[in-house]
Design a protein around this motif. Structure first.
Motif, PDB file in Angstrom:
ATOM      1  N   ASP A  59     -93.617 -37.604 -47.246  1.00 56.73           N
ATOM      2  CA  ASP A  59     -92.185 -37.381 -47.254  1.00 56.73           C
ATOM      3  C   ASP A  59     -91.911 -36.087 -47.164  1.00 56.73           C
ATOM      4  OD1 ASP A  59     -89.726 -37.216 -47.979  1.00 56.73           O
ATOM      5  OD2 ASP A  59     -89.792 -37.715 -50.034  1.00 56.73           O
ATOM      6  N   VAL A  60     -91.388 -35.582 -45.929  1.00 58.78           N
ATOM      7  CA  VAL A  60     -91.276 -34.236 -45.715  1.00 58.78           C
ATOM      8  C   VAL A  60     -89.514 -33.872 -45.853  1.00 58.78           C
ATOM      9  CG1 VAL A  60     -93.373 -33.875 -44.399  1.00 58.78           C
ATOM     10  CG2 VAL A  60     -91.137 -34.771 -43.349  1.00 58.78           C
ATOM     11  N   GLU A  61     -88.737 -34.758 -46.023  1.00 57.45           N
ATOM     12  CA  GLU A  61     -87.548 -34.755 -46.144  1.00 57.45           C
ATOM     13  C   GLU A  61     -87.106 -33.368 -46.786  1.00 57.45           C
ATOM     14  OE1 GLU A  61     -85.371 -35.888 -43.885  1.00 57.45           O
ATOM     15  OE2 GLU A  61     -87.278 -36.767 -43.178  1.00 57.45           O
ATOM     16  N   GLY A  62     -87.698 -33.284 -48.157  1.00 57.55           N
ATOM     17  CA  GLY A  62     -87.305 -32.240 -49.042  1.00 57.55           C
ATOM     18  C   GLY A  62     -87.697 -30.684 -48.393  1.00 57.55           C
ATOM     19  N   ILE A  63     -88.754 -30.760 -47.609  1.00 55.33           N
ATOM     20  CA  ILE A  63     -89.030 -29.388 -46.774  1.00 55.33           C
ATOM     21  C   ILE A  63     -87.985 -29.278 -45.798  1.00 55.33           C
ATOM     22  CG2 ILE A  63     -90.773 -28.577 -45.106  1.00 55.33           C
ATOM     23  CD1 ILE A  63     -92.903 -29.812 -46.710  1.00 55.33           C
ATOM     24  N   ARG A  64     -87.793 -30.111 -45.000  1.00 53.30           N
ATOM     25  CA  ARG A  64     -86.677 -30.337 -44.058  1.00 53.30           C
ATOM     26  C   ARG A  64     -85.458 -29.580 -44.525  1.00 53.30           C
ATOM     27  NH1 ARG A  64     -87.459 -33.152 -39.475  1.00 53.30           N
ATOM     28  NH2 ARG A  64     -88.363 -34.829 -40.802  1.00 53.30           N
ATOM     29  N   SER A  65     -85.264 -30.455 -45.416  1.00 59.78           N
ATOM     30  CA  SER A  65     -83.757 -29.874 -46.204  1.00 59.78           C
ATOM     31  C   SER A  65     -83.718 -28.362 -46.846  1.00 59.78           C
ATOM     32  CB  SER A  65     -83.339 -30.765 -47.349  1.00 59.78           C
ATOM     33  OG  SER A  65     -82.062 -30.283 -47.976  1.00 59.78           O
ATOM     34  N   SER A  66     -84.893 -28.213 -47.457  1.00 64.43           N
ATOM     35  CA  SER A  66     -84.730 -26.806 -48.051  1.00 64.43           C
ATOM     36  C   SER A  66     -84.949 -25.784 -47.026  1.00 64.43           C
ATOM     37  CB  SER A  66     -86.306 -26.763 -48.867  1.00 64.43           C
ATOM     38  OG  SER A  66     -86.020 -27.737 -50.075  1.00 64.43           O
ATOM     39  N   LEU A  67     -85.881 -25.898 -45.844  1.00 64.56           N
ATOM     40  CA  LEU A  67     -85.883 -25.066 -44.949  1.00 64.56           C
ATOM     41  C   LEU A  67     -84.568 -24.689 -44.003  1.00 64.56           C
ATOM     42  CD1 LEU A  67     -89.466 -25.638 -43.405  1.00 64.56           C
ATOM     43  CD2 LEU A  67     -88.641 -23.579 -44.916  1.00 64.56           C
ATOM     44  N   GLY A  68     -83.845 -25.891 -43.947  1.00 64.58           N
ATOM     45  CA  GLY A  68     -82.651 -25.894 -43.341  1.00 64.58           C
ATOM     46  C   GLY A  68     -81.542 -25.006 -43.959  1.00 64.58           C
ATOM     47  N   ASN A  69     -81.444 -25.053 -45.366  1.00 61.82           N
ATOM     48  CA  ASN A  69     -80.805 -24.302 -46.032  1.00 61.82           C
ATOM     49  C   ASN A  69     -81.304 -22.715 -46.218  1.00 61.82           C
ATOM     50  OD1 ASN A  69     -78.936 -26.413 -46.860  1.00 61.82           O
ATOM     51  ND2 ASN A  69     -80.500 -26.846 -48.607  1.00 61.82           N
ATOM     52  N   LEU A  70     -82.385 -22.512 -46.040  1.00 63.51           N
ATOM     53  CA  LEU A  70     -83.290 -21.211 -46.257  1.00 63.51           C
ATOM     54  C   LEU A  70     -82.825 -20.374 -44.861  1.00 63.51           C
ATOM     55  CD1 LEU A  70     -84.811 -19.525 -48.259  1.00 63.51           C
ATOM     56  CD2 LEU A  70     -86.933 -20.343 -47.173  1.00 63.51           C
ATOM     57  N   LEU A  71     -83.116 -21.257 -43.675  1.00 64.53           N
ATOM     58  CA  LEU A  71     -82.997 -20.555 -42.686  1.00 64.53           C
ATOM     59  C   LEU A  71     -81.601 -20.690 -41.791  1.00 64.53           C
ATOM     60  CD1 LEU A  71     -86.530 -22.016 -41.254  1.00 64.53           C
ATOM     61  CD2 LEU A  71     -85.836 -19.616 -42.337  1.00 64.53           C
ATOM     62  N   ASP A  72     -80.713 -21.197 -42.650  1.00 61.39           N
ATOM     63  CA  ASP A  72     -79.441 -21.453 -41.993  1.00 61.39           C
ATOM     64  C   ASP A  72     -78.743 -20.399 -40.826  1.00 61.39           C
ATOM     65  OD1 ASP A  72     -77.018 -23.082 -41.571  1.00 61.39           O
ATOM     66  OD2 ASP A  72     -75.972 -21.607 -43.075  1.00 61.39           O
ATOM     67  N   PRO A  73     -78.828 -19.296 -40.902  1.00 61.21           N
ATOM     68  CA  PRO A  73     -78.243 -18.526 -40.096  1.00 61.21           C
ATOM     69  C   PRO A  73     -79.017 -18.569 -38.718  1.00 61.21           C
ATOM     70  CG  PRO A  73     -78.748 -17.305 -42.148  1.00 61.21           C
ATOM     71  CD  PRO A  73     -79.239 -18.548 -42.333  1.00 61.21           C
ATOM     72  N   VAL A  74     -80.450 -18.811 -38.723  1.00 59.49           N
ATOM     73  CA  VAL A  74     -81.307 -18.712 -37.526  1.00 59.49           C
ATOM     74  C   VAL A  74     -81.892 -20.161 -37.368  1.00 59.49           C
ATOM     75  CG1 VAL A  74     -81.720 -16.158 -37.758  1.00 59.49           C
ATOM     76  CG2 VAL A  74     -83.040 -17.826 -38.814  1.00 59.49           C
ATOM     77  N   ASP A  75     -81.593 -21.167 -38.119  1.00 60.63           N
ATOM     78  CA  ASP A  75     -82.326 -22.489 -37.967  1.00 60.63           C
ATOM     79  C   ASP A  75     -82.325 -23.097 -36.627  1.00 60.63           C
ATOM     80  OD1 ASP A  75     -83.826 -24.413 -38.976  1.00 60.63           O
ATOM     81  OD2 ASP A  75     -82.075 -25.505 -39.578  1.00 60.63           O
ATOM     82  N   GLU A  76     -81.220 -23.034 -35.825  1.00 56.83           N
ATOM     83  CA  GLU A  76     -80.889 -23.646 -34.500  1.00 56.83           C
ATOM     84  C   GLU A  76     -81.259 -22.672 -33.610  1.00 56.83           C
ATOM     85  OE1 GLU A  76     -77.694 -26.565 -33.692  1.00 56.83           O
ATOM     86  OE2 GLU A  76     -76.952 -24.854 -32.259  1.00 56.83           O
ATOM     87  N   TYR A  77     -82.117 -23.180 -32.469  1.00 56.53           N
ATOM     88  CA  TYR A  77     -82.538 -22.454 -31.491  1.00 56.53           C
ATOM     89  C   TYR A  77     -82.726 -23.181 -30.185  1.00 56.53           C
ATOM     90  CZ  TYR A  77     -87.461 -23.822 -31.987  1.00 56.53           C
ATOM     91  OH  TYR A  77     -88.446 -24.644 -32.025  1.00 56.53           O
ATOM     92  N   SER A  78     -82.826 -22.476 -29.016  1.00 54.66           N
ATOM     93  CA  SER A  78     -82.988 -23.141 -27.642  1.00 54.66           C
ATOM     94  C   SER A  78     -84.671 -22.898 -27.163  1.00 54.66           C
ATOM     95  CB  SER A  78     -81.809 -23.003 -26.504  1.00 54.66           C
ATOM     96  OG  SER A  78     -80.709 -23.466 -27.339  1.00 54.66           O
ATOM     97  N   GLU A  79     -84.916 -24.026 -26.480  1.00 56.56           N
ATOM     98  CA  GLU A  79     -86.322 -23.695 -25.895  1.00 56.56           C
ATOM     99  C   GLU A  79     -86.432 -24.436 -24.813  1.00 56.56           C
ATOM    100  OE1 GLU A  79     -89.913 -25.686 -26.792  1.00 56.56           O
ATOM    101  OE2 GLU A  79     -88.910 -27.478 -27.942  1.00 56.56           O
ATOM    102  N   VAL A  80     -87.454 -24.246 -23.887  1.00 58.57           N
ATOM    103  CA  VAL A  80     -87.551 -24.928 -22.577  1.00 58.57           C
ATOM    104  C   VAL A  80     -88.714 -26.170 -22.969  1.00 58.57           C
ATOM    105  CG1 VAL A  80     -88.819 -24.832 -20.292  1.00 58.57           C
ATOM    106  CG2 VAL A  80     -87.227 -22.996 -20.939  1.00 58.57           C
TER     107      VAL A  80
END
Length: 234
Positions: free
Chosen positions: A104-125
């Motif tokens: 169960d990694v949903e807790g990690i996913r949610s916590s990191l999303g909040n923690l990294l909110d300003p830089v969470d989204e990025y683009s890649e090739v």
């Protein structure tokens, strides 16, 4: 005991990507029991990464989260590189044994999303060798949680005593998913750190003055004297 990770690529040899790795089986390896030490080393690196990401996601030190994630992802990719460098690992059984419930990694996913909110989204090739290359948008929180999920699945095999099965899973999922996912996340994390450090230097007025004075000093050092008269050709 032989080391399955040692490649006999010496003498200044440069591999040809178009031929040498087509169907490459990697460095040779002995019997299955020779994987024991290698499995223990990979398991140690994997478990250290999983524990560290869980601790970072807890958010006790948000000011160091990006730097610590950069370090942890770099280290686990070293384990991935070792897995990618050896020949295909063949499990003892034809079908993968049941490992029980998925992590169960949903807790990690949610916590990191909040923690990294300003830089969470990025683009890649998505695939640098795609025709044409496809740029996709993803998030660090999703990617890191997915990497943890893949690695924990292998840890479940390892802790159940199925060491070759664990290596097989880690290698297969490194090549098919978590290797490219972690590599993309590493690039994004490195970019964040670079922007923070270098943009801060560019915005510092004192450093700007120092740079200007340094440039003026350098210019004066190479400039000719004021009374200098260049020699004309005869």
């Amino acid at each position: 005991m032989s080391d399955p990770t040692t490649a006999n690529w010496g003498g200044g040899y440069t591999p040809d990507l178009t031929t040498d790795f087509a169907g490459d089986e990697g460095p040779p390896v002995g019997p299955a029991e020779d994987w024991g030490d290698f499995a223990a080393e990979i398991a140690d690196q994997v478990e250290s990464f999983v524990l560290a990401v869980r601790e970072i996601a807890a958010g006790e030190s948000p000011e160091t989260a990006v730097s610590l994630l950069l370090l942890q992802v770099s280290q686990v990719l070293l384990a991935g590189g070792r897995l990618g460098a050896v020949q295909d690992i063949v499990p003892d059984e034809r079908f993968e044994p049941d490992t029980g419930d998925d992590a169960d990694v949903e807790g990690i996913r949610s916590s990191l999303g909040n923690l990294l909110d300003p830089v969470d989204e990025y683009s890649e090739v998505f695939d640098p060798y795609g025709e044409p290359p496809e740029v996709v948008t993803t998030t660090l929180s999703d990617d890191l949680a997915d990497v943890v999920s893949d690695l924990v699945h292998g840890l479940q095999h390892y802790k159940a005593g199925r060491h070759v099965e664990a290596l097989w899973w880690w290698q297969f999922s490194y090549l098919s998913n978590w290797g490219s996912t972690a590599s993309a996340a590493l690039r994004a994390l490195q970019s964040v750190v670079s922007h923070v450090r270098l943009d801060a230097l560019a915005d510092d007025p004192e450093l700007a003055v120092e740079d200007r004075l340094l440039a003026e000093t350098a210019a004066s050092a190479v400039a000719p004297p004021q009374d200098f008269v260049p020699r004309t050709a005869p």
